[in-house]
Design an enzyme around this catalytic site. Structure first.
Site, PDB file in Angstrom:
ATOM      1  N   ASP A  18     -23.049  51.628 -41.170  1.00  0.00           N
ATOM      2  CA  ASP A  18     -21.776  52.033 -40.569  1.00  0.00           C
ATOM      3  C   ASP A  18     -21.697  53.556 -40.523  1.00  0.00           C
ATOM      4  OD1 ASP A  18     -19.173  52.315 -39.764  1.00  0.00           O
ATOM      5  OD2 ASP A  18     -18.297  51.675 -41.683  1.00  0.00           O
ATOM      6  N   ASN A  20     -19.192  55.418 -39.022  1.00  0.00           N
ATOM      7  CA  ASN A  20     -17.859  56.037 -38.970  1.00  0.00           C
ATOM      8  C   ASN A  20     -16.896  55.441 -40.001  1.00  0.00           C
ATOM      9  OD1 ASN A  20     -17.545  53.561 -37.812  1.00  0.00           O
ATOM     10  ND2 ASN A  20     -16.429  54.289 -36.005  1.00  0.00           N
ATOM     11  N   ASP A  22     -15.620  52.573 -40.685  1.00  0.00           N
ATOM     12  CA  ASP A  22     -14.574  51.572 -40.408  1.00  0.00           C
ATOM     13  C   ASP A  22     -14.980  50.211 -40.984  1.00  0.00           C
ATOM     14  OD1 ASP A  22     -16.595  50.819 -38.705  1.00  0.00           O
ATOM     15  OD2 ASP A  22     -15.333  50.681 -36.912  1.00  0.00           O
ATOM     16  N   ASP A  26     -22.829  49.966 -36.835  1.00  0.00           N
ATOM     17  CA  ASP A  26     -22.732  50.366 -35.429  1.00  0.00           C
ATOM     18  C   ASP A  26     -24.033  51.006 -34.946  1.00  0.00           C
ATOM     19  OD1 ASP A  26     -22.542  53.029 -36.550  1.00  0.00           O
ATOM     20  OD2 ASP A  26     -20.447  52.532 -37.002  1.00  0.00           O
ATOM     21  N   ASP A  95     -30.518  40.847 -27.415  1.00  0.00           N
ATOM     22  CA  ASP A  95     -30.261  39.416 -27.534  1.00  0.00           C
ATOM     23  C   ASP A  95     -29.657  38.972 -26.203  1.00  0.00           C
ATOM     24  OD1 ASP A  95     -29.779  36.864 -28.797  1.00  0.00           O
ATOM     25  OD2 ASP A  95     -29.640  37.951 -30.691  1.00  0.00           O
ATOM     26  N   ASP A 196     -31.187  33.518 -26.833  1.00  0.00           N
ATOM     27  CA  ASP A 196     -30.410  32.579 -27.627  1.00  0.00           C
ATOM     28  C   ASP A 196     -30.466  31.161 -27.042  1.00  0.00           C
ATOM     29  OD1 ASP A 196     -28.452  32.639 -29.908  1.00  0.00           O
ATOM     30  OD2 ASP A 196     -27.132  31.772 -28.395  1.00  0.00           O
ATOM     31  N   GLU A 246     -35.314  31.390 -28.507  1.00  0.00           N
ATOM     32  CA  GLU A 246     -34.851  30.603 -29.652  1.00  0.00           C
ATOM     33  C   GLU A 246     -34.721  29.157 -29.174  1.00  0.00           C
ATOM     34  OE1 GLU A 246     -31.205  30.262 -32.863  1.00  0.00           O
ATOM     35  OE2 GLU A 246     -30.866  30.331 -30.713  1.00  0.00           O
ATOM     36  N   HIS A 320     -30.465  35.845 -39.119  1.00  0.00           N
ATOM     37  CA  HIS A 320     -29.022  35.919 -39.373  1.00  0.00           C
ATOM     38  C   HIS A 320     -28.366  34.535 -39.475  1.00  0.00           C
ATOM     39  CE1 HIS A 320     -29.435  35.138 -35.164  1.00  0.00           C
ATOM     40  NE2 HIS A 320     -28.141  34.910 -35.055  1.00  0.00           N
ATOM     41  N   ASP A 321     -29.111  33.467 -39.193  1.00  0.00           N
ATOM     42  CA  ASP A 321     -28.559  32.110 -39.289  1.00  0.00           C
ATOM     43  C   ASP A 321     -29.058  31.376 -40.528  1.00  0.00           C
ATOM     44  OD1 ASP A 321     -27.269  32.361 -36.822  1.00  0.00           O
ATOM     45  OD2 ASP A 321     -28.961  31.529 -35.717  1.00  0.00           O
TER      46      ASP A 321
HETATM   47  O1  TEU Z   1     -28.233  29.803 -32.967  1.00  0.00           O
HETATM   48  C1  TEU Z   1     -28.445  28.516 -32.525  1.00  0.00           C
HETATM   49  C2  TEU Z   1     -29.001  27.545 -33.490  1.00  0.00           C
HETATM   50  O2  TEU Z   1     -29.615  26.607 -33.063  1.00  0.00           O
HETATM   51  C3  TEU Z   1     -28.828  27.630 -34.940  1.00  0.00           C
HETATM   52  O3  TEU Z   1     -29.575  28.528 -35.633  1.00  0.00           O
HETATM   53  C4  TEU Z   1     -27.403  27.550 -35.355  1.00  0.00           C
HETATM   54  O4  TEU Z   1     -26.838  28.790 -35.604  1.00  0.00           O
HETATM   55  C5  TEU Z   1     -27.324  26.752 -36.601  1.00  0.00           C
HETATM   56  O5  TEU Z   1     -28.013  25.574 -36.407  1.00  0.00           O
HETATM   57  C6  TEU Z   1     -25.910  26.413 -36.925  1.00  0.00           C
HETATM   58  O6  TEU Z   1     -25.930  25.558 -38.018  1.00  0.00           O
HETATM   59  C7  TEU Z   1     -27.899  30.797 -32.043  1.00  0.00           C
HETATM   60  C8  TEU Z   1     -27.546  32.078 -32.767  1.00  0.00           C
HETATM   61  O7  TEU Z   1     -28.667  32.528 -33.467  1.00  0.00           O
HETATM   62  C9  TEU Z   1     -26.366  31.837 -33.643  1.00  0.00           C
HETATM   63  O8  TEU Z   1     -26.040  32.944 -34.425  1.00  0.00           O
HETATM   64  C10 TEU Z   1     -25.207  31.465 -32.749  1.00  0.00           C
HETATM   65  O9  TEU Z   1     -24.099  31.090 -33.521  1.00  0.00           O
HETATM   66  C11 TEU Z   1     -25.556  30.311 -31.803  1.00  0.00           C
HETATM   67  O10 TEU Z   1     -26.821  30.439 -31.200  1.00  0.00           O
HETATM   68  C12 TEU Z   1     -24.567  30.268 -30.661  1.00  0.00           C
HETATM   69  O11 TEU Z   1     -24.743  31.382 -29.844  1.00  0.00           O
HETATM   70 CA    CA Z   2     -18.552  51.553 -37.688  1.00  0.00          CA
END
Ligand code: TEU
Ligand code: CA
Length: 547
Positions: A18, A20, A22, A26, A95, A196, A246, A320-321
């Protein structure tokens, strides 16, 4: 572009840095940390979405594909990031979220306004079955896939949040709009896309039928390869790019089409078989079961041998998932075992064939945090799943759901990057949008950069080795001891060069007489390893090279 030798680093912008204060990471924060990434040695950054968004799903619900969210900065900031990254020889992937938009995207606002609006057919609208939904299907966040819209007395389709209506890819105008948008970013200098849920864009008839029946999942639908070949021709094949799809639910056979080495579709895809091994039954991924090592190896072997010479693998244990990989597949019961198991996992992954992905903080061995109640969570999915599994279906009690959240919640990956032992781990002086993991006092980048034995410096070595050793890139893969629940071992061979990778997947000292490695030690996560495998320390990983 030489993506086969490359390592990708994933940035989740709102939790990276971050600038700034907040409390939200960013673009200018990312610029400040480019030298850190250069030091690590990565080649490519994948940025999770930074477009304008109401943030129902942290930016995966886009309301303007052509502009940057005010939370992250401006288009000029982004152009500066591109330039600064390129100056350091680092590429940037955006993305691409085009299976769905936000419900606040102008297309959807128009689409829902009337049945004869020109944008009506940009989305998927159906009549109900009597007064019921067209199908009873549930989506990825445990909500019904059909959402009633009073204005026009019809239902629209969404696999994810209610606020993420799905685009109708059968409509040529939709496809042309997407390609136009992609070319705009490519013209600006973006180096490619992470796409995605790109294998959901073509919906099979059985998904959309209107009979109140169960419906069907919409992975790998009938026209998906046609659409991707069209996209390939009209957009990224005209540039020097990297593309990764993905693809939840993809099989080896399907992946050979998506990621074929002939370049007709994408460079590579993310498979979910490995991270989803244990996700069976009505609770889906919301359980506390651990993956068995023999299963883990079976799936790895299936993908390594299945795609060899035909298509290209993406290698990942976290994003991130997913929860933090050292918490999930390694051992965090002590500082010592965390460090050893994080390095062991990295060794297992980086010596495979494919392009490795490092998720921010993975190179420090960042861990899951403790979720004491729903108040500690931010993710949309937590609340929809809680309602479904605890309140409606009673598959989980409050306690068992909390235990599952502590294993699998996506927020584990989303706590702020731990830069130093200063306030909020050096991420921000303001209050972070999600809590900082309290272990930042011991686990942080500053402490690791100058420690030659740190996880960070171990990743740095692995990343550098990929550039030096063609066998890491092109060698074949052979799994050893497939049934062992203690040892993960395999070889890679190219011309006369052979690598033997041996790892102890337990917290005990074990014997390993089943593997006879050849050559010299290349890398090990313990000091002064012996030139054999007779005995391995807890989570020890040894790699041997014979030239
Ligand atoms: O994720 C889709 C996906 O199939 C999974 O990883 C999903 O987040 C997980 O099964 C939920 O339990 C992508 C993105 O990476 C995710 O962050 C988004 O939420 C999702 O698509 C919708 O855009
Ligand atoms: Ca920020």
């Amino acid at each position: 572009m030489d993506w086969k030798k490359s390592v990708v680093y994933q940035i989740y912008p709102r939790s990276f840095m971050d600038s700034n204060d907040d409390g939200i990471g960013d673009i200018r924060g990312i610029i400040k940390k480019l030298d850190y990434l250069k030091l690590l040695g990565i080649d490519i950054i994948w940025l999770s979405p930074i477009y304008k968004s109401p943030d129902k799903d942290n930016g995966y619900d886009i309301s303007d594909y052509y502009d940057i969210s005010e939370k992250f900065g401006t288009l000029d900031d982004f152009k500066e990031l591109l330039e600064e990254a390129h100056n350091r020889g680092i590429k940037i992937l955006m993305d691409l979220v085009v299976n769905h938009t936000s419900d606040m995207h102008p297309w959807f606002i128009e689409s829902r306004s009337s049945k004869d609006n020109p944008k009506r057919d940009f989305y998927i609208w159906r009549d109900g079955f009597g007064d019921k939904k067209p199908t009873t299907q549930y989506g990825f966040f445990n909500e019904p896939v059909w959402q009633y819209d009073e204005k026009t007395d019809q239902y629209y389709f969404h696999n994810f949040a209610v606020e993420q209506p799905e685009l109708n890819w059968e409509n040529e105008e939709v496809r042309e709009e997407v390609y136009k948008m992609m070319n705009t970013w490519l013209d600006m200098g973006v180096d490619g896309f992470r796409m995605d849920v790109i294998n959901l864009i073509s919906k099979p008839e059985a998904t959309l039928r209107v009979d109140g029946g169960p419906g069907a999942p919409c992975e790998n639908g009938p026209r998906v390869h046609e659409f991707l070949q069209e996209m390939n021709k009209k957009t990224f094949s005209n540039y020097n790019t990297i593309t990764v799809g993905e693809t939840p639910g993809v099989s080896v056979e399907e992946a050979k089409k998506y990621a074929n080495l002939d370049g007709s579709e994408l460079d590579m895809v993310f498979q979910f078989e490995l991270v989803g091994i244990e996700d069976k039954g009505p609770e889906g991924k919301w359980h506390t079961r651990k993956i068995k090592l023999s299963d883990f190896k079976r799936v790895t072997n299936h993908w390594q041998t299945g795609l060899h010479g035909k298509a290209w693998n993406s290698l990942y244990l976290s994003n991130h998932d997913q929860p933090r990989c050292v918490s999930r597949f390694g051992n965090t019961s002590s500082e010592f075992l965390r460090e050893k198991s994080a390095k062991m996992l990295a060794t297992i992954l980086h010596f495979q064939q494919g392009t490795p992905y490092v998720y921010q903080g993975e190179e420090l061995g960042m861990t899951n945090y403790t979720i004491n109640s729903l108040d500690d969570c931010r993710d949309y999915e937590v609340f929809s799943v809680y309602k479904d599994l605890v309140e409606d279906k009673k598959i989980h009690t409050e306690e068992s759901m909390l235990a599952a959240l502590n294993e699998r919640c996506r927020d584990h990956a989303r706590t702020p990057m731990q830069w130093n032992d200063d306030v909020n781990a050096g991420f921000s002086k303001g209050e972070p949008w999600i809590e900082v993991n309290p272990n930042y006092k011991t686990i942080n980048a500053e402490a690791q950069i100058n420690d030659e034995n740190s996880i960070f410096n171990y990743y740095k070595k692995l990343i550098a080795l990929r550039k030096e050793l063609p066998v890491m890139v092109d060698g074949n893969f052979e799994l050893l001891l497939p049934d062992s629940e203690e040892i993960f071992a395999y070889t890679r061979n190219l011309d006369n060069c052979k690598l033997t990778i041996v790892a102890n997947y337990t917290d005990k000292i074990i014997k390993c007489d089943g593997v006879k490695p050849e050559g010299e030690i290349l890398i090990c996560n313990y000091p002064n390893p012996k030139n054999n495998c007779e005995q391995l320390q807890p989570y020890e990983a040894r790699v041997f090279i014979k030239k």
